[in-house]
Design a protein around this motif. Structure first.
Motif, mmCIF file in Angstrom:
data_model
loop_
_atom_site.group_PDB
_atom_site.id
_atom_site.type_symbol
_atom_site.label_atom_id
_atom_site.label_comp_id
_atom_site.label_asym_id
_atom_site.label_seq_id
_atom_site.Cartn_x
_atom_site.Cartn_y
_atom_site.Cartn_z
ATOM 1 N N HIS A 234 0.609 -1.395 -0.057
ATOM 2 C CA HIS A 234 -0.356 -0.097 -0.001
ATOM 3 C C HIS A 234 0.934 1.305 0.299
ATOM 4 O O HIS A 234 1.810 1.413 0.239
ATOM 5 C CB HIS A 234 -1.115 -0.324 1.182
ATOM 6 N N ASP B 232 6.308 1.632 5.694
ATOM 7 C CA ASP B 232 5.392 0.926 5.683
ATOM 8 C C ASP B 232 4.251 0.963 4.995
ATOM 9 O O ASP B 232 4.149 2.512 4.020
ATOM 10 C CB ASP B 232 4.993 1.555 7.194
ATOM 11 N N GLY B 233 4.850 -0.470 3.826
ATOM 12 C CA GLY B 233 4.064 -0.062 2.665
ATOM 13 C C GLY B 233 4.588 0.257 1.235
ATOM 14 O O GLY B 233 4.682 -0.663 0.432
ATOM 15 N N GLU C 189 -4.638 0.503 2.931
ATOM 16 C CA GLU C 189 -4.539 -0.596 4.433
ATOM 17 C C GLU C 189 -4.426 -0.071 5.273
ATOM 18 O O GLU C 189 -5.241 -0.548 6.472
ATOM 19 C CB GLU C 189 -3.386 -0.929 3.956
ATOM 20 N N GLU C 190 -4.051 0.850 5.508
ATOM 21 C CA GLU C 190 -3.356 2.027 7.406
ATOM 22 C C GLU C 190 -4.739 1.251 7.806
ATOM 23 O O GLU C 190 -4.853 1.857 9.037
ATOM 24 C CB GLU C 190 -3.169 3.073 6.966
ATOM 25 N N HIS D 264 7.258 -6.247 3.536
ATOM 26 C CA HIS D 264 7.521 -5.298 3.899
ATOM 27 C C HIS D 264 8.483 -5.056 5.338
ATOM 28 O O HIS D 264 9.081 -6.190 5.197
ATOM 29 C CB HIS D 264 5.610 -5.713 4.900
ATOM 30 N N HIS E 242 -1.929 -6.891 7.568
ATOM 31 C CA HIS E 242 -1.085 -6.207 6.089
ATOM 32 C C HIS E 242 -2.611 -7.026 5.458
ATOM 33 O O HIS E 242 -2.956 -7.665 5.733
ATOM 34 C CB HIS E 242 0.179 -7.231 6.270
HETATM 35 MN MN MN Z 1 1.459 -1.668 6.556
#
Ligand code: MN
Ligand code: GLV
Ligand code: MN
Length: 414
Positions: A84, A95-96, A129-130, A191, A358
């Protein structure tokens, strides 16, 4: 036999740094909440990069982006990889993002080498996603996997009352394909670990076995607004005091159920005036544990505490479950492909279970799936200071490419 293709570490790093400018913060992080103008900007960039590789980019009805590179066999569903591009309000650069750009680097490497896979390859950027702007997390991969409906996703509102659906239309990223309308042959997500284990044990690669269970709740505590000076202590209905007792209890419930974790991350106090006793408090609860049965125990303890605090303080307290994502076990064949990729590249690895949520957790319901973790400094994530090195990012992308090619071998000569 896995191919000897090698990704380009500097090119990956440059993409990470270039896209960090979309929503870049003064402290070196990224604020790129889903479906904002910053999210649109990074999506536009991503689409152009994929098209430059000759990929066909399509969108589904919840804004998930798919960039497809054909294989020798068009009858096979694609081997998918990605993650993401949305972030937390004080998110980091990895992150992502690493999962999407690491996958893009893998595609660039295939393109440059003119390498033809057996199955098509599909690079995916999942929407929201978050779960920071729109709860729950993993919303659009959840729609793709049939966990949520499109209508449910569209109706989700942020704290300002602006809906997911209206924002998706506004930024122009609603596609026509039904979510889940095409099959995935497998899914691999790279990730950062977002925890301290790999760094502490000096392992470059985490071979991810699954994801722990997660439950989210919303709590509204209602008391009575009143004057702070003239209302005696014995005659108050202080909603913030009730919330405080519960926040403390939530921490204790997690400690009673280790390795469970429990967090209150969002609190809104009304009217939030220094000389008014707070009449209403809204807060969120995030419980996680690798065993769903223990999450049942944690939930029961929370309900009991809610009833006790309400009775003791004369408050009305409403607890609403908003998300339940059960523990997930990943696919043995995908895990074996990751292990083979790590071994081939000569990286030290260890098996690991994901503490964070995830998209792979939902995609595992509909396709063979696993994840690859790389270390991040001090295990820190959901923080602007989140960081991984060029070498760590490159190692992850290399193992991602190798794992995908190892998995693709099963279709050779079929
Ligand atoms: Mn993530
Ligand atoms: C998603 O990032 C989560 O683990 O909450
Ligand atoms: Mn996150």
């Amino acid at each position: 036999m896995i191919s000897n293709l090698t990704i380009n570490p500097q090119r990956l790093w440059d993409m990470l740094m270039e896209t960090a400018a979309f929503g870049g913060t003064a402290k070196g992080g990224i604020k790129r909440l889903t479906l904002t103008d910053e999210d649109k900007a990074v999506r536009d960039w991503f689409r152009k990069e994929c098209e430059a590789l000759g990929c066909t980019v399509t969108l589904d009805e919840v804004g998930n982006m798919f960039a497809r590179r054909p294989g020798k066999r068009s009858d096979l569903p694609p081997i998918a990889l990605g993650s993401h591009l949305d972030t937390q309000p004080t998110g980091g650069k990895f992150d992502g993002v690493l999962g999407v750009l690491g996958a893009l680097e893998a595609l660039k490497t295939l393109h440059e080498a003119g390498y033809e896979t057996n199955a098509p390859i599909e690079l995916i950027n999942w929407t929201n996603e978050e779960g920071s702007r729109y709860a729950p997390a993993m919303l659009a991969s959840g729609v793709f996997a049939g966990v949520f409906t499109r209508e449910f996703a569209d109706s989700r509102e942020d704290r300002e009352g602006i809906s997911f659906g209206s924002e998706l239309d506004r930024i122009g990223y609603r596609g026509t394909e039904k979510a889940g309308g095409h099959k995935l042959g497998a899914f691999f997500e790279l990730h950062i670990e977002q925890g301290p284990i790999l760094e502490a044990e000096e392992k470059m690669i985490g071979v991810v076995q699954g994801v722990q269970g997660m439950r989210w709740y919303e709590v509204v505590v209602t008391g009575r607004d009143a004057h702070t000076g003239s209302t005696p202590m014995t005659m108050r209905k202080n909603a913030l005091l009730g919330a405080t007792r519960l926040i403390d209890a939530i921490d204790a419930i997690a400690f009673d159920n280790l390795p469970g974790v429990g967090t209150v991350g969002l609190v809104e106090v009304k009217p939030n005036s220094r000389n008014v006793i707070p009449g209403e408090v809204f807060f969120t609860v995030d419980f996680r544990h690798p065993d769903d049965a223990v999450l049942d125990v944690m939930e029961a303890a929370l309900k009991e505490k809610v009833a006790a605090v309400a009775a003791e303080r004369g408050l009305e307290i409403v607890l609403t479950p908003v998300w339940n994502s059960p523990a997930v076990k990943f696919d043995p064949d995908c895990i074996a492909a990751v292990r083979a990729g790590a071994e081939k590249a000569g990286f030290a690895s260890r098996d690991i279970v994901s503490g964070a949520g995830h998209d792979a957790a939902y995609i595992a319901r509909i396709a063979p799936t696993t994840m690859i973790f790389v270390p991040c400094k001090d295990g820190l994530s959901h923080n602007e200071a989140e960081s991984s090195t060029l070498e760590e990012c490159a190692a992850g992308a290399q193992v991602l490419l190798s794992a995908v090619l190892a998995y693709d071998e099963r279709f050779a000569g079929v």
